[in-house]
Design a protein around this motif. Structure first.
Motif, PDB file in Angstrom:
ATOM      1  N   ARG A  37      47.769 -28.667 -21.493  1.00 32.58           N
ATOM      2  CA  ARG A  37      46.667 -29.223 -22.282  1.00 32.58           C
ATOM      3  C   ARG A  37      47.049 -29.325 -23.754  1.00 32.58           C
ATOM      4  O   ARG A  37      46.774 -30.324 -24.427  1.00 32.58           O
ATOM      5  CB  ARG A  37      45.412 -28.353 -22.115  1.00 32.58           C
ATOM      6  N   MET A  38      47.719 -28.290 -24.265  1.00 31.83           N
ATOM      7  CA  MET A  38      48.164 -28.295 -25.657  1.00 31.83           C
ATOM      8  C   MET A  38      49.179 -29.406 -25.900  1.00 31.83           C
ATOM      9  O   MET A  38      49.111 -30.131 -26.905  1.00 31.83           O
ATOM     10  CB  MET A  38      48.775 -26.943 -26.023  1.00 31.83           C
ATOM     11  N   ALA A  39      50.113 -29.549 -24.976  1.00 32.84           N
ATOM     12  CA  ALA A  39      51.141 -30.585 -25.108  1.00 32.84           C
ATOM     13  C   ALA A  39      50.520 -31.977 -25.115  1.00 32.84           C
ATOM     14  O   ALA A  39      50.907 -32.840 -25.911  1.00 32.84           O
ATOM     15  CB  ALA A  39      52.154 -30.460 -23.972  1.00 32.84           C
ATOM     16  N   TYR A  40      49.558 -32.200 -24.246  1.00 27.83           N
ATOM     17  CA  TYR A  40      48.935 -33.524 -24.169  1.00 27.83           C
ATOM     18  C   TYR A  40      48.143 -33.826 -25.443  1.00 27.83           C
ATOM     19  O   TYR A  40      48.199 -34.938 -25.971  1.00 27.83           O
ATOM     20  CB  TYR A  40      48.017 -33.603 -22.950  1.00 27.83           C
ATOM     21  N   GLU A  41      47.423 -32.836 -25.942  1.00 31.85           N
ATOM     22  CA  GLU A  41      46.646 -33.038 -27.177  1.00 31.85           C
ATOM     23  C   GLU A  41      47.564 -33.300 -28.364  1.00 31.85           C
ATOM     24  O   GLU A  41      47.270 -34.150 -29.214  1.00 31.85           O
ATOM     25  CB  GLU A  41      45.760 -31.820 -27.424  1.00 31.85           C
ATOM     26  N   LEU A  42      48.694 -32.577 -28.435  1.00 29.84           N
ATOM     27  CA  LEU A  42      49.655 -32.805 -29.514  1.00 29.84           C
ATOM     28  C   LEU A  42      50.275 -34.198 -29.401  1.00 29.84           C
ATOM     29  O   LEU A  42      50.504 -34.871 -30.411  1.00 29.84           O
ATOM     30  CB  LEU A  42      50.746 -31.740 -29.478  1.00 29.84           C
ATOM     31  N   TYR A  43      50.539 -34.613 -28.181  1.00 32.45           N
ATOM     32  CA  TYR A  43      51.122 -35.940 -27.961  1.00 32.45           C
ATOM     33  C   TYR A  43      50.178 -37.023 -28.475  1.00 32.45           C
ATOM     34  O   TYR A  43      50.594 -37.964 -29.156  1.00 32.45           O
ATOM     35  CB  TYR A  43      51.395 -36.152 -26.478  1.00 32.45           C
ATOM     36  N   LEU A  44      48.900 -36.895 -28.140  1.00 31.65           N
ATOM     37  CA  LEU A  44      47.927 -37.900 -28.578  1.00 31.65           C
ATOM     38  C   LEU A  44      47.752 -37.876 -30.090  1.00 31.65           C
ATOM     39  O   LEU A  44      47.531 -38.918 -30.717  1.00 31.65           O
ATOM     40  CB  LEU A  44      46.579 -37.649 -27.896  1.00 31.65           C
TER      41      LEU A  44
END
Length: 264
Positions: free
Chosen positions: A239-246
């Motif tokens: 979840r953290m990785a996806y939010e950082l990606y966005l």
């Protein structure tokens, strides 16, 4: 003789090469496009068995010609779709309102699903492979993501799950994938006739059973992928990785280890 030659010259390119173009059109829909569809949907079905990330890692680490495969696919798709659109809008017309026999309906749905499949493939690749934001629709695919602390988080399954946990995307994926499946399965049946393989009614019936079985199998793969994605729960790192990606965009990728990501 002169009159015959003049008559031939008056025919358009499509009419003069009808025999060859019909066979190349059917062949391009089977190889490489059809083969890729089978492999693609089978790989996606692994979302239901928790092995999707492993399959993607294997693909990206061991297949050195992904770019070549992608280019060949786009060439085949462009040829097949371009010629298919000509046949759809310029070719012979079906009369489902007057003649409601099965063959005519199959021909009608073959044309409709071909157009749907073309739009689906473009939007699917544009949003996931090219990372385009189309009217707020943005579903990027990631093989993995490196967090600020240096931890590399596998993201293939998670990024697909995020995309397919949106109801509009699920509907779009289902309609698009089933259109591809029908178009390919029915096209495989008609290709055998085009190539003179199934000339008798009995042969066409037997081959129809085989094509229907393959279509059902690919449909099962499609629903398996949807089930696996919709029931997947992201962990804290994903979840953290996806939010950082966005928020920050794609991180720097070590191209020596991973090529640019393809769509899932």
């Amino acid at each position: 003789m002169a009159e015959s030659s003049s008559s031939s010259n008056e025919l358009g390119f499509m009419a003069r090469h009808h025999f060859l173009l019909r066979r190349l059109h059917s062949l391009s829909g089977i190889i490489p496009v059809g083969v890729f569809v089978i492999f693609h949907l089978f790989t996606n079905a692994q979302l239901a068995t928790d092995t999707y990330q492993h399959e993607v890692d294997w693909l990206y680490r061991t297949v050195p010609v992904l770019l070549l495969v992608e280019i060949s696919l786009w060439i085949a798709i462009a040829f097949h779709a371009g010629l298919g659109l000509v046949y759809t809008f310029v070719g012979s017309k079906n009369n489902v309102s007057h003649y409601r026999y099965g063959g005519n309906w199959r021909y009608f749905f073959q044309r409709v699903t071909g157009i749907i499949a073309l739009v689906f493939i473009f939007l699917h690749v544009a949003t996931m492979r090219w990372h385009w934001d189309i009217f707020g629709w943005y579903t990027p695919f990631m093989v993995d993501y490196t967090l600020p602390d240096g931890q590399r988080v596998p993201m293939a399954t998670a990024s697909v799950a995020v995309a397919l946990q949106s109801i509009p995307v699920v509907i779009f994926y289902l309609v698009g994938s089933l259109s591809v499946v029908y178009h390919w399965s029915n096209g495989l049946w008609t290709a055998a006739i085009t190539w003179g393989i199934t000339l008798s009614v009995a042969a066409q019936r037997r081959w129809g059973v085989v094509c229907a079985a393959m279509g059902i199998t690919l449909t099962v793969f499609t629903f398996a992928a949807l089930y696996g994605a919709m029931t997947y729960e992201l962990n804290e790192q994903e979840r953290m990785a996806y939010e950082l990606y966005l928020a920050e965009g794609p991180p720097e990728i070590d191209e020596g280890e991973y090529p640019l990501p393809l769509d899932p």
